[in-house]
Design an enzyme around this catalytic site. Structure first.
Site, PDB file in Angstrom:
ATOM      1  N   ILE A  40       0.824  -1.212   0.000  1.00  0.00           N
ATOM      2  CA  ILE A  40       0.000   0.000   0.000  1.00  0.00           C
ATOM      3  C   ILE A  40       0.860   1.265   0.000  1.00  0.00           C
ATOM      4  O   ILE A  40       0.405   2.335  -0.395  1.00  0.00           O
ATOM      5  CB  ILE A  40      -0.957  -0.022   1.220  1.00  0.00           C
ATOM      6  CG1 ILE A  40      -2.189   0.829   0.988  1.00  0.00           C
ATOM      7  CG2 ILE A  40      -0.243   0.385   2.511  1.00  0.00           C
ATOM      8  CD1 ILE A  40      -3.290   0.614   2.013  1.00  0.00           C
ATOM      9  N   HIS A 110       5.987 -12.364   5.997  1.00  0.00           N
ATOM     10  CA  HIS A 110       5.863 -11.911   4.610  1.00  0.00           C
ATOM     11  C   HIS A 110       7.231 -11.598   4.033  1.00  0.00           C
ATOM     12  O   HIS A 110       8.175 -11.283   4.757  1.00  0.00           O
ATOM     13  CB  HIS A 110       4.957 -10.684   4.497  1.00  0.00           C
ATOM     14  CG  HIS A 110       5.346  -9.544   5.397  1.00  0.00           C
ATOM     15  ND1 HIS A 110       5.022  -9.513   6.729  1.00  0.00           N
ATOM     16  CD2 HIS A 110       6.030  -8.396   5.158  1.00  0.00           C
ATOM     17  CE1 HIS A 110       5.474  -8.401   7.271  1.00  0.00           C
ATOM     18  NE2 HIS A 110       6.101  -7.702   6.338  1.00  0.00           N
ATOM     19  N   HIS A 112       9.002  -9.114   1.130  1.00  0.00           N
ATOM     20  CA  HIS A 112       8.877  -7.986   0.212  1.00  0.00           C
ATOM     21  C   HIS A 112       9.666  -8.311  -1.051  1.00  0.00           C
ATOM     22  O   HIS A 112      10.781  -8.827  -0.976  1.00  0.00           O
ATOM     23  CB  HIS A 112       9.499  -6.718   0.801  1.00  0.00           C
ATOM     24  CG  HIS A 112       8.872  -6.232   2.069  1.00  0.00           C
ATOM     25  ND1 HIS A 112       8.090  -5.099   2.118  1.00  0.00           N
ATOM     26  CD2 HIS A 112       8.928  -6.696   3.342  1.00  0.00           C
ATOM     27  CE1 HIS A 112       7.697  -4.887   3.374  1.00  0.00           C
ATOM     28  NE2 HIS A 112       8.196  -5.840   4.133  1.00  0.00           N
TER      29      HIS A 112
HETATM   30  P1  5GP Z   1       6.936  -4.892   7.511  1.00  0.00           P
HETATM   31  O1  5GP Z   1       7.460  -3.600   8.048  1.00  0.00           O
HETATM   32  O2  5GP Z   1       6.048  -5.589   8.512  1.00  0.00           O
HETATM   33  O3  5GP Z   1       8.004  -5.780   6.950  1.00  0.00           O
HETATM   34  O4  5GP Z   1       6.072  -4.502   6.261  1.00  0.00           O
HETATM   35  C1  5GP Z   1       4.687  -4.341   6.293  1.00  0.00           C
HETATM   36  C2  5GP Z   1       4.272  -3.741   4.974  1.00  0.00           C
HETATM   37  O5  5GP Z   1       2.876  -3.867   4.865  1.00  0.00           O
HETATM   38  C3  5GP Z   1       4.619  -2.259   4.832  1.00  0.00           C
HETATM   39  O6  5GP Z   1       5.471  -2.084   3.705  1.00  0.00           O
HETATM   40  C4  5GP Z   1       3.243  -1.591   4.646  1.00  0.00           C
HETATM   41  O7  5GP Z   1       3.277  -0.536   3.707  1.00  0.00           O
HETATM   42  C5  5GP Z   1       2.383  -2.743   4.174  1.00  0.00           C
HETATM   43  N1  5GP Z   1       0.975  -2.631   4.539  1.00  0.00           N
HETATM   44  C6  5GP Z   1       0.474  -2.291   5.760  1.00  0.00           C
HETATM   45  N2  5GP Z   1      -0.863  -2.294   5.729  1.00  0.00           N
HETATM   46  C7  5GP Z   1      -1.225  -2.644   4.467  1.00  0.00           C
HETATM   47  C8  5GP Z   1      -2.487  -2.816   3.822  1.00  0.00           C
HETATM   48  O8  5GP Z   1      -3.565  -2.660   4.397  1.00  0.00           O
HETATM   49  N3  5GP Z   1      -2.456  -3.185   2.508  1.00  0.00           N
HETATM   50  C9  5GP Z   1      -1.278  -3.379   1.832  1.00  0.00           C
HETATM   51  N4  5GP Z   1      -1.368  -3.737   0.553  1.00  0.00           N
HETATM   52  N5  5GP Z   1      -0.075  -3.214   2.412  1.00  0.00           N
HETATM   53  C10 5GP Z   1      -0.052  -2.853   3.716  1.00  0.00           C
END
Ligand code: 5GP
Length: 128
Positions: A40, A110, A112
């Site tokens: 997002i 997850h 990226h």
């Molecule tokens: P983390 O920091 O946990 O590795 O990454 C989480 C990712 O999830 C972030 O890059 C953030 O932008 C993405 N994200 C958070 N909420 C949402 C959402 O509701 N939809 C989508 N598509 N991505 C999200």
């Protein structure tokens, strides 16, 4: 507690809600083991998240608790998504954050996928 020491899996986390269809996403791939969708808040021209369908907080939980089929299916999906996004020729980066030091925001394991430009330093310098 999860195997990694993080809090137990929270079924209300945003990716669990996306998996249940309660929150929309821009899906790029789905199969029995994985769902992939655009981040997002993209940090690169291509920024896609790949998540396993099972309830795993982190890579540690996934590696320890997932079946061989889940692990193989998930990583095959990561490879297929990167290929299908056309990133093979130029290259790309895959990354997974875990816990506070890793900067993990969403407590559902997850990966990226970043591509579409030179992604730059692997790890930023510490802040002054
Ligand atoms: P983390 O920091 O946990 O590795 O990454 C989480 C990712 O999830 C972030 O890059 C953030 O932008 C993405 N994200 C958070 N909420 C949402 C959402 O509701 N939809 C989508 N598509 N991505 C999200």
């Amino acid at each position: 507690m999860s195997i990694s020491g993080l809090p137990p899996y929270d079924p209300q986390n945003v990716f669990a809600r996306i998996l249940r269809g309660e929150i929309p996403c821009r899906r790029v791939h789905e199969d029995a083991f994985a769902l992939a969708f655009h981040d997002i808040n993209p940090q690169a021209p291509v920024h896609v998240l790949v998540i396993p369908k099972g309830a795993y907080v982190s890579n540690a939980d996934f590696a320890a608790g997932a079946t061989d089929a889940e692990i193989a299916g998930f990583w095959r999906a990561v490879g297929k998504v990167a290929r299908d996004l056309g990133l093979e020729a130029g290259g790309y980066r895959i990354l997974s954050n875990m816990g506070a030091d890793g900067g993990q925001e969403v407590p559902h394991f997850h990966v990226h996928i970043f591509g579409g430009r030179r992604i730059g330093r692997m790890v930023p310098r510490p802040e002054a």
